[in-house]
Enzyme design. Structure first.
Site, PDB file in Angstrom:
ATOM      1  N   CYS A  90      27.716  22.156  28.286  1.00 46.45           N
ATOM      2  CA  CYS A  90      28.203  22.942  29.528  1.00 46.45           C
ATOM      3  C   CYS A  90      29.602  22.445  29.802  1.00 46.45           C
ATOM      4  O   CYS A  90      30.183  21.487  29.183  1.00 46.45           O
ATOM      5  CB  CYS A  90      27.382  21.942  30.859  1.00 46.45           C
ATOM      6  N   ARG A 126      -7.468  11.390  -7.653  1.00 45.04           N
ATOM      7  CA  ARG A 126      -8.960  10.626  -7.591  1.00 45.04           C
ATOM      8  C   ARG A 126     -10.243  11.592  -7.402  1.00 45.04           C
ATOM      9  O   ARG A 126     -10.829  11.953  -7.764  1.00 45.04           O
ATOM     10  CB  ARG A 126      -8.667  10.283  -5.999  1.00 45.04           C
ATOM     11  N   CYS A 135      23.743  25.817  33.161  1.00 49.26           N
ATOM     12  CA  CYS A 135      23.822  24.226  33.093  1.00 49.26           C
ATOM     13  C   CYS A 135      22.919  23.749  33.891  1.00 49.26           C
ATOM     14  O   CYS A 135      23.463  24.068  35.432  1.00 49.26           O
ATOM     15  CB  CYS A 135      24.894  23.539  33.111  1.00 49.26           C
ATOM     16  N   LYS A 189       1.160  -1.226   0.159  1.00 53.10           N
ATOM     17  CA  LYS A 189      -0.132   0.190   0.249  1.00 53.10           C
ATOM     18  C   LYS A 189       1.347   1.355  -0.538  1.00 53.10           C
ATOM     19  O   LYS A 189       1.469   1.897   0.871  1.00 53.10           O
ATOM     20  CB  LYS A 189      -1.257  -0.029   1.355  1.00 53.10           C
ATOM     21  N   CYS A 225      24.501  21.891  37.213  1.00 55.24           N
ATOM     22  CA  CYS A 225      26.178  22.063  37.875  1.00 55.24           C
ATOM     23  C   CYS A 225      26.048  24.036  38.024  1.00 55.24           C
ATOM     24  O   CYS A 225      27.221  24.500  38.735  1.00 55.24           O
ATOM     25  CB  CYS A 225      27.400  21.771  37.563  1.00 55.24           C
TER      26      CYS A 225
HETATM   27  S1  IVH Z   1      -6.153  -0.421  -5.653  1.00 52.93           S
HETATM   28  C1  IVH Z   1     -10.761  -0.055  -6.631  1.00 52.93           C
HETATM   29  N1  IVH Z   1      -3.893  -0.922  -5.216  1.00 52.93           N
HETATM   30  O1  IVH Z   1      -4.490   3.367  -1.303  1.00 52.93           O
HETATM   31  C2  IVH Z   1      -9.767  -0.815  -6.063  1.00 52.93           C
HETATM   32  N2  IVH Z   1      -5.034   1.167  -3.875  1.00 52.93           N
HETATM   33  O2  IVH Z   1      -7.964   3.336  -1.177  1.00 52.93           O
HETATM   34  C3  IVH Z   1      -8.601   0.823  -6.185  1.00 52.93           C
HETATM   35  N3  IVH Z   1      -3.188   2.438  -2.340  1.00 52.93           N
HETATM   36  O3  IVH Z   1      -5.969   6.457  -2.456  1.00 52.93           O
HETATM   37  C4  IVH Z   1      -7.418   1.142  -5.337  1.00 52.93           C
HETATM   38  N4  IVH Z   1      -1.143   1.281  -3.221  1.00 52.93           N
HETATM   39  O4  IVH Z   1      -4.449   5.382  -4.336  1.00 52.93           O
HETATM   40  C5  IVH Z   1      -4.980  -0.247  -4.019  1.00 52.93           C
HETATM   41  N5  IVH Z   1      -1.602  -1.715  -3.960  1.00 52.93           N
HETATM   42  C6  IVH Z   1      -2.828  -0.948  -4.155  1.00 52.93           C
HETATM   43  C7  IVH Z   1      -2.389   0.767  -3.505  1.00 52.93           C
HETATM   44  C8  IVH Z   1      -3.828   1.756  -3.436  1.00 52.93           C
HETATM   45  C9  IVH Z   1      -1.655   1.971  -2.471  1.00 52.93           C
HETATM   46  C10 IVH Z   1      -3.788   3.797  -2.366  1.00 52.93           C
HETATM   47  C11 IVH Z   1      -5.431   4.001  -3.691  1.00 52.93           C
HETATM   48  C12 IVH Z   1      -6.142   4.475  -2.684  1.00 52.93           C
HETATM   49  C13 IVH Z   1      -6.017   4.061  -1.305  1.00 52.93           C
HETATM   50  C14 IVH Z   1      -6.939   2.800  -0.839  1.00 52.93           C
END
Ligand code: IVH
Length: 716
Positions: free
Chosen positions: A466, A177, A448, A156, A451
Site C-alpha cells: 500500500c 507392502r 488498500c 517411526k 486507507c
Molecule cells: S515395525 C511387524 N518399526 O509404520 C512390525 N514400523 O505399521 C512391522 N514404520 O508402514 C513394523 N517406522 O513401515 C516398524 N521403526 C519402525 C517403523 C515402522 C515406520 C512404519 C511401517 C508401517 C507403519 C506401521
C-alpha cells in the site's frame, strides 16, 4: 562375471568379530576360478569396491571420505570401462543403480512372510507408553515385582514400507507392502537409493530379507521443490508424498531425480543366520552388513524408559533431517516377541506411539489481506478452527500473491494446514477433489482495504505494498506498535487495543504524539481506568531515557532491524553523525551494504522524518552518547549469541544490550553459526538445538562471569 572372479572385500577385524558374536554362518563362498583376470577386470573390480565403500561412508555413515570431484572421476572411469566392455558389468555395480528401462507396470510379488503393520497407540500423551507396558506385562504374565521389561525404542519414519531381499549378499528384489500379502516389485527404483547397498558388506546369510522405510529427507524435498518451482512445475506436498511418488514412478531415471533415503527396522525371511537374542542386536548386525540403520534408537527399561525416549525425541522432532510421525516401541527379547505373537494382523510386541499431527485438513472461510508497517500486503486465510501441531489454528499466512496463485487457494476450499514447531501456520495445499463448484480464484485488491490508497507491486518484487505510508491507518498503527515494542522504546502497557483506539480516534498521528497524551484523554478511552492511565504516563516518561540503538530501531527505518541499529549506534556514536553520513560513510559500518545505506539516506532526507525526530527530542527523548568504538575491536566482535529462558539478575533484553555493546550479535535462533547459547530457567527447544549442534551453552553465572571478565579487560 562374479562367478569367475569373486571379490572378497578386505574385512575389518571388527566385522569378523561381530559376525561371530551374531552367530552368522559363513555360507556360499565360491571357489576362485583358475583363469587369471584381465587388467580391465581388476581395475573395474577395484573401482566398484572403492565406489561402494565411498557410497557407504557418504550415504549410510554420513561421513564423506573423498571430495565429490574425485568420486565423479572414479565413477566415470568405471562407466567408461563398462561401456567399452559390457561383459565387465556386474549386478552390484554402482553404475547399475539407474540402468533399467521404464516399466509398463509393476509386477505383483507374494511376500514370503506377510508384511504386517503395527498398532497405533491412540493416546499421544505419556499414558500411551504406560498402557503398552502394562499390556505387555499382563500378556507375559509378569508379576508386579518382576524386573522392568527391556524395549527397543525407534523412530517411526514417515515414508513407505519396503521389503529388501538379499540372496548371498546381493540385492535381488525390493517390494512395497501392498496389502501385506502381496506387494509390487519396485526393485528398479529402490536401486536408485544410494544408501541401499546393492551388495551387503562382509559375509552375508544365504537369504536375508530386511524391512524398512524409504523416505525423502527434508533437504532433498526442499531442493526438489525449489527446482520444480523454478521450472513452473508441480511441487510435492510433503516428503511422504515425495517418497510415495518416487517409488511408484515407472521410469527409474525419473525416480532417481527424486532422491530418497532408507532406514531398516526389521526382518523378513532369513535363511542361514542364527539370529541374536534381541531386536537391538539384530539391528546392530544389520548395520554391520552395511545396511542403513538409524542411530536415533535406544534400549530402555519399563514404562518410564519408554516415556523418556518419547519425550526426548518429541523435543527434537523438528531438528531431525527427516520427518517422523512418532516413535515405535518393541519388546527387545526375540523369544518374548515369539511368545507374545500376533493379534490378527498386528504384533502384540510392538506399538507405534504417535506425536500430535503437524498437518490437518480444514476449510478456508475467507481470504483477507493484512497491511504491515511498511505497507506490505500479506494475504491471510481465515480458517475454520482446527487443532494442529498442539494448538488451535484459525489463521494461516499465504505469504504473497504469487504463493496464493501457485497454490490456487480459494474461499470454500478444503486445505492442508501445517504447523511445525514455533513456525507460523501455513497452507500447504488445496484438496482439489473437495473444491465446491462455485469457487473463484483469489484476486489481490487494487486498493488498500484500510486507507484506499493504491496497492503497487514493483515488477521484480514478490511483495505488493500500500503506498499510503503514514496516511494509512494500518501502517500508522503498526508503526506505533513497533515504536512502543519491548525491544524498541519499551513503553509498558501500550498494547495493541490501545494503539487501535488512539489512532482510530485520532489522538495519535505519529510517535511524538504519544508523549503529549494526558491522563484526561487516556481515561476517556475504553477499558482505561485512572490507575492504568497513570501507569501508562509513567511508562511513557520512563521510555524517554533510552539508547541510541533502541531509538534508531524504534524509528522503523526500512532495512534497519535491531542488529543493524546496534551497529549504526556503535559505529557512529551520535545521531548527528549518522544523519550527516553519506552513502560511502554509511558503508564503512560493518554489514551495511548499498541497499541498507540507501534506505538510511532516504529516511533521513525525508523532511517529515526529520520533523518527527525533532519533536521526539523536544519532548525529552534522550540517550547517552555511545563512546565511538569500531565494532571490530570490541571484545565479542564476530560472536553470535542466542538467549533463551528466564534470567534472575537481569532481563533478556538487558543481557542482549550488554552483549551488543561488546560487539556481539544477538540472534533469535540457534544455528551452526551460533557461538554461545545463554540458557536461563525453563529454556526449551533452543537449548535442545544448541546441545544437538554442540554449541557452547552458558548459564546465567557463566554469562555474568564472561561480561565481568570482558569489562575488566576493557578497563585495563
Ligand atoms: S515395525 C511387524 N518399526 O509404520 C512390525 N514400523 O505399521 C512391522 N514404520 O508402514 C513394523 N517406522 O513401515 C516398524 N521403526 C519402525 C517403523 C515402522 C515406520 C512404519 C511401517 C508401517 C507403519 C506401521
Amino acid at each position: 562375471m562374479l562367478d569367475r572372479f569373486p571379490f572378497r572385500p578386505k574385512e575389518e577385524p571388527i566385522i569378523d568379530m561381530m559376525l561371530s558374536i551374531c552367530n552368522i554362518k559363513i555360507l556360499n563362498i565360491k571357489k576362485p576360478s583358475m583363469k587369471a583376470p584381465s587388467d580391465r577386470q581388476i581395475r573395474a573390480t577395484q573401482l566398484r569396491a572403492q565406489i561402494n565403500r565411498y557410497d557407504y561412508y557418504y550415504y549410510v555413515l554420513d561421513t564423506p571420505e573423498i571430495p565429490d570431484a574425485e568420486y565423479d572421476r572414479l565413477f566415470q572411469e568405471l562407466q567408461a570401462l563398462e561401456t567399452a566392455d559390457p561383459k565387465l558389468i556386474t549386478p552390484d555395480s554402482p553404475t547399475r543403480r539407474v540402468g533399467g528401462k521404464p516399466l509398463e507396470a509393476f509386477a505383483s510379488v507374494r511376500h514370503r512372510l506377510p508384511m504386517l503393520s503395527i498398532r497405533t497407540e491412540t493416546d499421544t500423551g505419556p499414558d500411551g507408553a504406560r498402557a503398552f507396558d502394562a499390556q505387555v506385562r499382563r500378556e507375559l504374565e509378569l508379576s508386579e515385582d518382576a524386573a522392568p521389561v527391556e524395549y527397543a525404542c525407534e523412530l517411526k519414519f514417515d515414508g513407505l514400507a519396503i521389503n529388501l531381499r538379499y540372496e548371498n549378499g546381493l540385492l535381488v528384489q525390493a517390494t512395497t507392502r501392498g496389502d501385506g500379502e502381496t506387494g509390487e516389485d519396485v526393485t528398479q527404483n529402490i536401486r536408485t537409493i544410494k544408501s541401499v547397498p546393492l551388495r551387503l558388506r562382509g559375509v552375508a546369510p544365504e537369504v536375508l530379507e530386511v524391512r524398512g522405510e524409504a523416505y525423502m529427507s527434508r533437504s532433498d524435498f526442499e531442493r526438489y521443490n525449489a527446482r520444480q518451482r523454478a521450472a513452473s512445475l508441480p511441487t510435492l506436498v510433503n516428503p511422504r508424498n515425495g517418497a510415495a511418488g518416487s517409488i511408484r514412478q515407472l521410469d527409474p531415471t525419473l525416480a532417481a531425480k527424486r532422491p530418497l533415503s532408507f532406514f531398516v527396522y526389521g526382518l523378513g525371511e532369513v535363511q542361514g543366520w542364527a539370529l541374536p537374542a534381541t531386536h537391538s542386536a539384530v539391528l546392530d548386525a544389520l548395520a554391520i552388513f552395511g545396511l542403513p540403520v538409524s542411530v536415533e534408537r535406544a534400549v530402555s527399561l519399563g514404562a518410564d524408559g519408554l516415556s523418556a525416549f518419547h519425550d526426548a525425541i518429541a523435543a527434537r522432532r523438528d531438528l531431525l533431517p527427516f520427518a517422523i510421525d512418532g516413535v515405535v516401541y518393541k519388546v527387545n527379547r526375540l523369544d518374548w516377541q515369539r511368545h507374545l505373537g500376533f493379534r490378527t494382523r498386528e504384533p502384540r510386541w510392538a506399538v507405534a506411539h504417535k506425536f500430535p499431527a503437524q498437518e490437518e485438513l480444514t476449510v478456508v472461510e475467507a481470504i483477507e489481506v493484512q497491511v504491515g508497517r511498511t505497507g506490505a500486503i500479506t494475504p491471510v486465510a481465515r480458517l475454520k478452527p482446527v487443532f494442529v501441531g498442539g494448538v488451535t489454528v484459525t489463521n494461516a499466512t499465504l505469504h504473497n500473491a504469487d504463493e496464493v496463485a501457485r497454490k490456487d487457494v480459494r474461499v470454500g476450499d478444503t486445505v492442508i494446514v501445517r504447523r511445525a514447531g514455533d513456525v507460523i501456520p501455513e497452507v500447504v495445499s488445496v484438496v482439489l477433489d473437495r473444491r465446491p463448484a462455485d469457487t473463484l480464484p483469489f484476486v489481490m485488491p487494487k486498493t488498500c482495504p484500510v486507507c484506499g490508497s493504491h496497492i503497487v507491486r514493483p515488477e521484480e518484487e514478490a511483495v505488493a505494498r500500500c503506498i499510503g505510508g503514514l496516511y494509512c491507518r494500518a501502517q500508522r498503527k503498526e508503526a506505533i506498535r513497533h515504536f512502543a515494542s519491548r525491544r524498541a522504546m519499551d513503553i509498558e502497557g501500550l498494547g495493541d487495543k490501545l494503539v487501535e483506539q488512539l489512532i482510530d480516534q485520532e489522538y495519535v498521528q505519529g510517535p511524538a504524539d504519544l508523549y503529549a497524551l494526558d491522563t484526561a484523554t487516556l481515561t476517556g478511552l475504553e477499558r482505561m481506568g485512572a490507575k492504568s492511565a497513570a501507569n501508562l504516563i509513567d511508562a511513557l516518561e520512563r521510555s524517554k531515557t533510552t539508547t541510541l540503538a533502541r531509538f534508531l530501531y524504534a524509528l522503523g527505518i526500512r532495512e534497519v532491524g535491531e542488529a543493524t541499529a546496534m551497529t549504526l549506534a556503535t559505529h557512529f556514536g551520535t545521531l548527528e553523525a549518522l544523519i550527516a553520513a553519506d552513502a560511502d560513510a554509511l558503508r564503512q559500518a560493518p554489514d551495511v551494504g548499498p541497499v541498507v545505506a540507501a534506505a538510511i539516506r532516504a529516511f533521513f532526507q525525508e523532511p517529515h522524518n526529520q520533523q518527527v525526530i525533532g519533536r521526539l527530542q523536544a519532548t525529552g527523548v534522550r540517550w547517552p552518547d555511545v563512546a565511538r568504538q569500531p565494532v571490530t575491536t570490541a571484545s565479542l566482535a564476530g560472536k553470535t549469541f542466542v538467549l533463551t529462558g528466564a534470567l534472575d539478575s537481569l532481563t533478556r533484553d538487558q543481557a542482549a544490550d550488554r552483549l551488543r555493546v561488546l560487539g556481539a550479535k544477538v540472534s533469535g535462533s540457534v544455528s551452526k553459526r551460533t557461538d554461545y547459547v545463554v540458557a536461563g530457567h525453563e529454556a526449551g527447544s533452543k537449548l535442545d538445538k544448541a546441545q544437538a549442534l554442540g554449541v557452547t551453552v552458558l548459564d546465567e553465572a557463566g554469562l555474568l562471569a564472561l561480561l565481568d571478565q570482558l569489562k575488566a579487560e576493557d578497563s585495563q
